[in-house]
Design a protein around this motif. Sequence first.
Motif, PDB file in Angstrom:
ATOM      1  N   GLU A 265     -10.553  51.225 -17.827  1.00  0.00           N
ATOM      2  CA  GLU A 265      -9.468  50.489 -18.485  1.00  0.00           C
ATOM      3  C   GLU A 265      -9.485  49.011 -18.144  1.00  0.00           C
ATOM      4  OE1 GLU A 265      -5.616  51.737 -17.322  1.00  0.00           O
ATOM      5  OE2 GLU A 265      -6.167  52.120 -15.243  1.00  0.00           O
ATOM      6  N   ASP A 267     -12.373  47.274 -17.569  1.00  0.00           N
ATOM      7  CA  ASP A 267     -13.699  46.730 -17.877  1.00  0.00           C
ATOM      8  C   ASP A 267     -14.007  47.036 -19.341  1.00  0.00           C
ATOM      9  OD1 ASP A 267     -16.388  46.058 -18.119  1.00  0.00           O
ATOM     10  OD2 ASP A 267     -16.882  46.743 -16.091  1.00  0.00           O
ATOM     11  N   LYS A 268     -13.635  46.122 -20.208  1.00  0.00           N
ATOM     12  CA  LYS A 268     -13.770  46.324 -21.646  1.00  0.00           C
ATOM     13  C   LYS A 268     -15.228  46.527 -22.065  1.00  0.00           C
ATOM     14  CE  LYS A 268     -12.626  46.160 -26.075  1.00  0.00           C
ATOM     15  NZ  LYS A 268     -11.962  47.309 -26.733  1.00  0.00           N
ATOM     16  N   THR A 269     -16.133  45.762 -21.477  1.00  0.00           N
ATOM     17  CA  THR A 269     -17.556  45.867 -21.841  1.00  0.00           C
ATOM     18  C   THR A 269     -18.116  47.241 -21.497  1.00  0.00           C
ATOM     19  OG1 THR A 269     -17.892  43.490 -21.544  1.00  0.00           O
ATOM     20  CG2 THR A 269     -19.854  44.903 -21.493  1.00  0.00           C
ATOM     21  N   THR A 272     -16.685  49.965 -23.772  1.00  0.00           N
ATOM     22  CA  THR A 272     -17.354  49.970 -25.080  1.00  0.00           C
ATOM     23  C   THR A 272     -18.698  50.678 -25.000  1.00  0.00           C
ATOM     24  OG1 THR A 272     -16.259  47.925 -25.786  1.00  0.00           O
ATOM     25  CG2 THR A 272     -18.313  48.505 -26.907  1.00  0.00           C
TER      26      THR A 272
END
Length: 298
Positions: A265, A267-269, A272
């Motif tokens: 949650e 760490d967006k990269t 994805t």
Amino acid sequence: MQNLETKTFEPAVHGRVFDNLIKYAVAPRPICFASTIDAAGEVNLSPFSYFNYMSQNPPICVFSPLRRVRDGSTKHTLDNINEVAEVVINIVNYDMVQQQSLASTEYAKGINEFDKSGLTPIPSQHVKPPRVAESPIQLECKVRQVIPLSEDGGAGNLVIAEVVCMHVKSHLLNEHDQVNQADLDLVARLGGDWYCRVTEENLFEVPKPLRKLGIGVDQLPEHIRLSSILTGNQLGLLANIEVLPEESDLARNDAHVQQLLTMWENDKTQLTNELHRYAAQLLDQDEIDFAWQVLLLA
């Protein structure tokens, strides 16, 4: 990243090397096991991998007997067709592949390849050449035209053959006269001495785009289109939809997705990437709608 470096070959420069390599590239090639007859009634049986189905109405097959490389002379199949413009195209399956290969031996004129290969000739209904009894499907054809490509050694002669009758082994057909593709157990020619066998384990279906107008890869969301995880095949599956789907609760209720959303949650990269990996697995399992829902969370 895929290696894009190439080495270039030209037929006029590289000769036999070019001829060998292109047979690996243009493959697999179905095999035309052609039975022909000359004006005196002598039968010839010979396989050709320069062969395919070219027209639906009228039904046309094309195959190409080559001139002999050593001296440019023509082979018995072509000579026979020029005398009697008929041919039976016998489809080759795994049960007869070795006998088919044996029949490719360049026996002298007058030697019957049916005898040499141990295959069984049976009468045709509309043409003079016999059929191969062991073949799962036999196509009786009238030769419409022969187009010589040159008189040089190795030159092809395009035989344009109209199918006037097809015989299919009854045990291959269901009550709707449909064939299970795997049951045919077909073989095809590759490069060198290689063949391939069409077994149930290596069959797969590709949804035809003709029934709908796919949005195309260029219209995919950027994070999907530029993904370092999703393959070109997977992007093609995703792009074969008419409109982008709307997000639903389907993916959010999935235990693995919930675990990923919690774990990454902050760490967006990475989130994805993990969602893309999960979607890739789903696409490989033909779970396209679910894969889309997972990707919409990325």
